[in-house]
Design a protein around this motif. Structure first.
Motif, PDB file in Angstrom:
ATOM      1  N   LEU A 164       0.794  -1.199  -0.126  1.00 12.96           N
ATOM      2  CA  LEU A 164      -0.010   0.036   0.025  1.00 12.96           C
ATOM      3  C   LEU A 164       0.817   1.207   0.120  1.00 12.96           C
ATOM      4  CD1 LEU A 164      -2.769  -0.947   2.610  1.00 12.96           C
ATOM      5  CD2 LEU A 164      -2.714  -1.364   0.165  1.00 12.96           C
ATOM      6  N   SER A 165       0.432   2.330  -0.832  1.00 12.79           N
ATOM      7  CA  SER A 165       1.125   3.515  -0.727  1.00 12.79           C
ATOM      8  C   SER A 165       0.616   4.634   0.169  1.00 12.79           C
ATOM      9  CB  SER A 165       1.030   4.112  -2.170  1.00 12.79           C
ATOM     10  OG  SER A 165      -0.255   4.671  -2.449  1.00 12.79           O
ATOM     11  N   TRP A 166       1.637   5.397   0.797  1.00 11.16           N
ATOM     12  CA  TRP A 166       1.352   6.358   1.754  1.00 11.16           C
ATOM     13  C   TRP A 166       0.664   7.399   0.974  1.00 11.16           C
ATOM     14  CZ3 TRP A 166       2.039   6.226   7.138  1.00 11.16           C
ATOM     15  CH2 TRP A 166       3.142   5.149   7.092  1.00 11.16           C
ATOM     16  N   ASP A 168      -2.063   7.080  -1.236  1.00 11.39           N
ATOM     17  CA  ASP A 168      -3.209   6.507  -1.354  1.00 11.39           C
ATOM     18  C   ASP A 168      -3.972   6.076  -0.098  1.00 11.39           C
ATOM     19  OD1 ASP A 168      -3.031   7.045  -4.215  1.00 11.39           O
ATOM     20  OD2 ASP A 168      -2.567   4.793  -4.622  1.00 11.39           O
ATOM     21  N   ASN A 169      -3.049   5.722   0.849  1.00 17.14           N
ATOM     22  CA  ASN A 169      -3.626   5.166   2.264  1.00 17.14           C
ATOM     23  C   ASN A 169      -2.950   5.678   3.296  1.00 17.14           C
ATOM     24  OD1 ASN A 169      -5.250   2.424   0.760  1.00 17.14           O
ATOM     25  ND2 ASN A 169      -3.201   2.727  -0.139  1.00 17.14           N
ATOM     26  N   TYR A 171      -4.382   7.657   6.085  1.00 17.50           N
ATOM     27  CA  TYR A 171      -4.792   7.245   7.217  1.00 17.50           C
ATOM     28  C   TYR A 171      -4.736   5.774   7.739  1.00 17.50           C
ATOM     29  CZ  TYR A 171      -6.813  11.823   6.106  1.00 17.50           C
ATOM     30  OH  TYR A 171      -6.723  13.018   5.726  1.00 17.50           O
ATOM     31  N   TYR A 172      -4.916   4.938   6.761  1.00 12.37           N
ATOM     32  CA  TYR A 172      -4.838   3.317   7.400  1.00 12.37           C
ATOM     33  C   TYR A 172      -3.463   3.036   7.562  1.00 12.37           C
ATOM     34  CZ  TYR A 172      -4.483  -1.592   6.721  1.00 12.37           C
ATOM     35  OH  TYR A 172      -4.172  -2.874   6.872  1.00 12.37           O
ATOM     36  N   LEU A 173      -2.453   3.640   6.966  1.00 10.88           N
ATOM     37  CA  LEU A 173      -1.102   3.317   7.543  1.00 10.88           C
ATOM     38  C   LEU A 173      -0.739   3.915   8.591  1.00 10.88           C
ATOM     39  CD1 LEU A 173       0.655   3.253   3.737  1.00 10.88           C
ATOM     40  CD2 LEU A 173       0.120   1.414   5.267  1.00 10.88           C
ATOM     41  N   SER A 242      -0.354  -3.878   3.971  1.00 13.25           N
ATOM     42  CA  SER A 242       0.734  -3.077   4.897  1.00 13.25           C
ATOM     43  C   SER A 242       1.520  -2.360   3.698  1.00 13.25           C
ATOM     44  CB  SER A 242       1.363  -3.821   5.843  1.00 13.25           C
ATOM     45  OG  SER A 242       2.156  -3.005   6.468  1.00 13.25           O
ATOM     46  N   ASN A 243       2.539  -1.900   4.491  1.00 14.29           N
ATOM     47  CA  ASN A 243       3.712  -1.351   3.615  1.00 14.29           C
ATOM     48  C   ASN A 243       5.096  -1.566   4.251  1.00 14.29           C
ATOM     49  OD1 ASN A 243       5.714   1.225   3.505  1.00 14.29           O
ATOM     50  ND2 ASN A 243       4.221   1.783   1.921  1.00 14.29           N
TER      51      ASN A 243
END
Length: 340
Positions: A164-166, A168-169, A171-173, A242-243
């Protein structure tokens, strides 16, 4: 600083803090919003902020290009091991040098008044806790830390799990970053509880518990099975979307953060009037009593829920002894039935 203003010392010279260890305030009912808001800066600073800083430094200056990590080889894993070993040598070694070798603050705020170097024992390699712990850390646990690191970077690089990219995501990350210490505590509690089971304790975990009076080098002194399971907490970020930066943060909470429970001092005197709280007491009590505080210091109060919590008070001692007595009675009854 005068540690008598913060705690008491027994006849053996061992020091214990006043008050008691409290679980994270968001578990209180009814909720106490102001207490939680006052606690939040302590949750972030300095330890979790340090682990995130090291994760970012690794990502931007240490971790190879994605194209390199797609292929397993000897080069980049050995580079990561060298950095991990060097970072631990500097970080843990600085604490060891200042507070255990030079004894910058004597035994002020030290739970066990003695120092490991004063207590040679046959349970350690070369009869030295310091040498034993150092060798186990650098030739067992840190290679296993690096193995976990290489695996999750290799998997992310090959696109076998969601990355997942920061952008685009965000709040989730950010949420994953916020709960990473909680993931660590839950993971640690269950693997720790598992390896306290009789046969596994004798085979695996007793290696770590030889250090009854822990010091910084004790932090990663583990049997290989424990060393792998402990650092494998980062693999949760291969299971949940995740990332790799968050996975690195998770790994650093385990690797760099292991020192917190093993520093042996309640406070480190950074300057004469500036103490740094170590949050080490809960895990020190585990090393002292063996069957309490399998998790952390109450961020996720699994010990409280499972009846193994010790808050560092006389009442905690009473509850622990009552639990030990019940365990002894159950074992005696089982023996009696087996012999009848």
């Amino acid at each position: 600083m005068d540690d008598h203003n913060f705690g008491t010392r027994n006849k053996r010279g061992d020091w214990a803090p006043n008050g008691h260890i409290e679980v994270a305030p968001f578990w209180a009912w009814p909720p106490k919003l102001m207490t939680v808001l006052k606690w939040l800066p302590e949750y972030v600073w300095p330890w979790n902020a340090f682990h995130m800083a090291t994760a970012l430094l690794y990502w931007f200056y240490v971790v190879p290009e994605v194209a390199v990590m797609k292929t397993l080889s000897w080069g980049w894993p050995l580079w990561l091991y060298a950095v991990n070993a060097g970072a631990i040598f500097v970080f843990y070694g600085s604490v060891e040098l200042l507070f255990y070798v030079k004894r910058k603050q004597g035994n002020r705020f030290k739970y066990n008044a003695k120092f490991p170097g004063e207590q040679p024992s046959d349970v350690f390699w070369f009869k030295s806790q310091n040498i034993d712990n150092f060798l186990r850390s650098f030739f067992i646990s840190i290679p296993l830390w690096t193995l976990v690191e290489v695996v999750f970077l290799w998997v992310f690089a090959n696109g076998w799990v969601p990355w997942l990219s920061w952008a685009d995501n965000p709040y989730y990350l950010a949420f994953l970053v916020a709960v990473a210490p909680m993931i660590h505590e839950v993971h640690f509690f269950f693997i720790h509880r598992l390896i306290h089971w009789g046969p596994l304790y004798r085979w695996i975990h007793s290696v770590h518990h030889n250090s009854v009076n822990p010091s910084p080098w004790s932090s990663l002194s583990m049997h290989p099975v424990e060393g792998f399971l402990y650092h494998a907490v980062a693999f949760w970020h291969l299971v949940i979307p995740s990332n790799p930066i968050v996975a690195m943060f998770q790994l650093h909470i385990a690797g760099f953060g292991a020192v917190n429970g093993h520093i042996g001092f309640d406070k480190l005197e950074i300057t004469e009037e500036t103490p740094l709280d170590t949050h080490a007491y809960a895990h020190y009590l585990h090393h002292k009593y063996f069957e309490v505080n399998y998790g952390g210091d109450g961020l996720i109060p699994l010990d409280k829920w499972f009846g193994t919590w010790h808050d560092g008070t006389k009442d905690g001692d009473v509850q622990m002894q009552a639990r030990f007595q019940k365990k002894k009675e159950r074992m005696n009854a089982k023996t009696a039935r087996a012999n009848s």
